[in-house]
Design a protein around this motif. Structure first.
Motif, mmCIF file in Angstrom:
data_model
loop_
_atom_site.group_PDB
_atom_site.id
_atom_site.type_symbol
_atom_site.label_atom_id
_atom_site.label_comp_id
_atom_site.label_asym_id
_atom_site.label_seq_id
_atom_site.Cartn_x
_atom_site.Cartn_y
_atom_site.Cartn_z
ATOM 1 N N ILE A 52 7.143 18.900 -4.136
ATOM 2 C CA ILE A 52 6.062 17.652 -3.392
ATOM 3 C C ILE A 52 5.884 16.745 -4.616
ATOM 4 C CG2 ILE A 52 3.661 17.443 -2.739
ATOM 5 C CD1 ILE A 52 4.003 20.430 -1.401
ATOM 6 N N LEU A 53 5.572 17.191 -6.025
ATOM 7 C CA LEU A 53 5.567 16.174 -6.927
ATOM 8 C C LEU A 53 6.530 15.264 -7.010
ATOM 9 C CD1 LEU A 53 3.344 18.466 -9.308
ATOM 10 C CD2 LEU A 53 2.679 16.349 -7.960
ATOM 11 N N VAL A 54 7.941 15.848 -7.067
ATOM 12 C CA VAL A 54 8.972 15.071 -7.532
ATOM 13 C C VAL A 54 9.317 14.165 -6.110
ATOM 14 C CG1 VAL A 54 11.458 15.084 -7.093
ATOM 15 C CG2 VAL A 54 10.318 16.727 -8.661
ATOM 16 N N SER A 55 8.971 14.418 -4.880
ATOM 17 C CA SER A 55 9.150 13.348 -3.686
ATOM 18 C C SER A 55 7.899 12.443 -3.774
ATOM 19 C CB SER A 55 9.042 14.193 -2.467
ATOM 20 O OG SER A 55 7.902 15.043 -2.097
ATOM 21 N N ALA A 56 6.783 12.924 -4.311
ATOM 22 C CA ALA A 56 5.707 11.869 -4.564
ATOM 23 C C ALA A 56 6.139 10.749 -5.487
ATOM 24 C CB ALA A 56 4.414 12.667 -5.028
ATOM 25 N N LYS A 61 7.271 5.479 -6.650
ATOM 26 C CA LYS A 61 8.199 4.229 -7.129
ATOM 27 C C LYS A 61 8.833 3.447 -5.955
ATOM 28 C CE LYS A 61 10.223 6.883 -11.059
ATOM 29 N NZ LYS A 61 11.493 7.478 -11.619
ATOM 30 N N ALA A 62 9.132 3.804 -4.819
ATOM 31 C CA ALA A 62 9.603 2.949 -3.726
ATOM 32 C C ALA A 62 8.500 2.059 -3.393
ATOM 33 C CB ALA A 62 10.309 3.891 -2.764
ATOM 34 N N GLU A 63 7.322 2.484 -3.015
ATOM 35 C CA GLU A 63 6.202 1.878 -2.580
ATOM 36 C C GLU A 63 5.456 0.909 -3.434
ATOM 37 O OE1 GLU A 63 4.964 1.710 0.612
ATOM 38 O OE2 GLU A 63 6.655 2.985 1.186
ATOM 39 N N TYR A 105 -4.562 3.083 -6.308
ATOM 40 C CA TYR A 105 -3.757 2.472 -5.543
ATOM 41 C C TYR A 105 -4.211 2.421 -3.875
ATOM 42 C CZ TYR A 105 -0.830 1.659 -9.659
ATOM 43 O OH TYR A 105 -0.356 1.229 -10.699
ATOM 44 N N PRO A 106 -5.397 2.023 -3.657
ATOM 45 C CA PRO A 106 -5.835 2.192 -2.095
ATOM 46 C C PRO A 106 -4.787 1.970 -0.890
ATOM 47 C CG PRO A 106 -7.267 0.575 -3.164
ATOM 48 C CD PRO A 106 -6.186 0.792 -4.008
ATOM 49 N N ASP A 107 -3.747 0.806 -1.340
ATOM 50 C CA ASP A 107 -2.820 0.693 -0.308
ATOM 51 C C ASP A 107 -1.882 1.696 -0.284
ATOM 52 O OD1 ASP A 107 -3.905 -1.895 0.050
ATOM 53 O OD2 ASP A 107 -2.467 -2.831 -1.397
ATOM 54 N N LEU A 108 -1.490 2.387 -1.210
ATOM 55 C CA LEU A 108 -0.912 3.623 -1.348
ATOM 56 C C LEU A 108 -1.394 4.840 -0.485
ATOM 57 C CD1 LEU A 108 2.069 4.573 -2.579
ATOM 58 C CD2 LEU A 108 0.954 5.451 -4.472
ATOM 59 N N ALA A 109 -2.633 4.842 -0.784
ATOM 60 C CA ALA A 109 -3.355 5.868 -0.089
ATOM 61 C C ALA A 109 -3.280 5.947 1.397
ATOM 62 C CB ALA A 109 -4.819 6.021 -0.434
ATOM 63 N N ASN A 110 -3.059 4.678 1.902
ATOM 64 C CA ASN A 110 -3.175 4.543 3.424
ATOM 65 C C ASN A 110 -1.566 4.681 4.122
ATOM 66 O OD1 ASN A 110 -5.760 3.918 3.616
ATOM 67 N ND2 ASN A 110 -5.450 1.907 2.955
ATOM 68 N N ASN A 111 -0.762 4.879 2.964
ATOM 69 C CA ASN A 111 0.768 5.006 3.445
ATOM 70 C C ASN A 111 0.786 6.300 4.162
ATOM 71 O OD1 ASN A 111 3.400 6.052 2.921
ATOM 72 N ND2 ASN A 111 3.840 4.014 2.259
ATOM 73 N N LYS A 112 1.557 6.203 5.339
ATOM 74 C CA LYS A 112 1.715 7.651 6.074
ATOM 75 C C LYS A 112 2.617 8.702 5.262
ATOM 76 C CE LYS A 112 4.016 9.410 10.302
ATOM 77 N NZ LYS A 112 4.730 9.019 11.448
ATOM 78 N N GLY A 113 3.626 8.321 4.584
ATOM 79 C CA GLY A 113 4.341 9.456 3.529
ATOM 80 C C GLY A 113 3.519 9.774 2.457
ATOM 81 N N PHE A 114 2.672 9.159 2.020
ATOM 82 C CA PHE A 114 1.734 9.645 0.769
ATOM 83 C C PHE A 114 0.715 10.311 1.568
ATOM 84 C CE2 PHE A 114 -1.578 9.182 -2.268
ATOM 85 C CZ PHE A 114 -0.994 9.108 -3.491
ATOM 86 N N LYS A 115 0.048 9.912 2.856
ATOM 87 C CA LYS A 115 -0.780 10.961 3.202
ATOM 88 C C LYS A 115 -0.272 12.373 3.385
ATOM 89 C CE LYS A 115 -3.791 7.625 5.543
ATOM 90 N NZ LYS A 115 -4.453 7.017 6.778
ATOM 91 N N GLU A 116 1.029 12.394 3.862
ATOM 92 C CA GLU A 116 1.785 13.594 4.258
ATOM 93 C C GLU A 116 1.807 14.371 3.021
ATOM 94 O OE1 GLU A 116 6.077 14.546 5.978
ATOM 95 O OE2 GLU A 116 4.795 13.383 7.233
ATOM 96 N N ILE A 117 2.350 13.663 1.942
ATOM 97 C CA ILE A 117 2.329 14.285 0.618
ATOM 98 C C ILE A 117 1.281 15.017 0.011
ATOM 99 C CG2 ILE A 117 2.883 13.790 -1.854
ATOM 100 C CD1 ILE A 117 5.221 12.070 -0.908
#
Length: 159
Positions: A52-56, A61-63, A105-117
């Motif tokens: 999970i941490l590796v995918s995070a 990095k991508a976002e 990074y509040p924008d990152l916190a709203n990302n669907k992938g990040f929420k899933e992670i």
């Protein structure tokens, strides 16, 4: 005839002691098997947490469009020869860092992938905690058995 009764009495006593010995041995082996199972559950939970941490890290990095490494040393953690306790401690530090990144990074916190992670991370933490409780329960049971009479005699015979 009294010799036959004496012999029969001795056989009954030896049989009862044998059954008692087998019962105590099986009780110790049961606890040991449960501990081994709990260790497997902990290993699995730690591997899951690492993944999970590796995918995070990849998602961050991508976002953020950055080449900056947020989880320095994470790739080396898996190759180190450390105990599960130390691995858990290091991965927990990275999870705290992930939560700090979420706050920064509040924008990152709203990302669907990040929420899933983050959701997967929370589930992995719960599974890890449950596995630790399971491990502690059966380790405590085994330690109690080893220290109490008569199972301490059986445990000493089998080291």
């Amino acid at each position: 005839m009294p010799l036959l009764y004496s012999f029969l009495f001795i056989v009954i006593i030896v049989g009862a002691l044998g059954i008692f010995y087998i019962y105590q041995y099986n009780k110790l082996q049961h606890s040991k098997t449960k501990i081994d199972h709990a260790e497997c559950l902990i290993d699995e939970a730690l591997r899951n947490r690492y993944d999970i941490l590796v995918s995070a890290d990849k998602l961050i990095k991508a976002e953020l469009g950055s080449e900056k490494t947020y989880f320095k040393g994470l790739d080396k953690v898996k190759n180190e020869n450390i105990s599960n306790f130390d691995l858990d401690r290091k991965l927990t530090e990275y999870v705290h860092l992930l939560e700090q990144i979420k706050l920064d990074y509040p924008d990152l916190a709203n990302n669907k992938g990040f929420k899933e992670i983050m959701s997967d991370s929370k589930k992995a933490a719960e599974k890890l905690q449950a596995a630790k409780s399971y491990y502690n329960k059966y380790t405590s049971e085994l330690n109690d058995s080893i220290r109490t009479f008569p199972s301490n005699i059986v445990s000493r015979l089998h080291r």
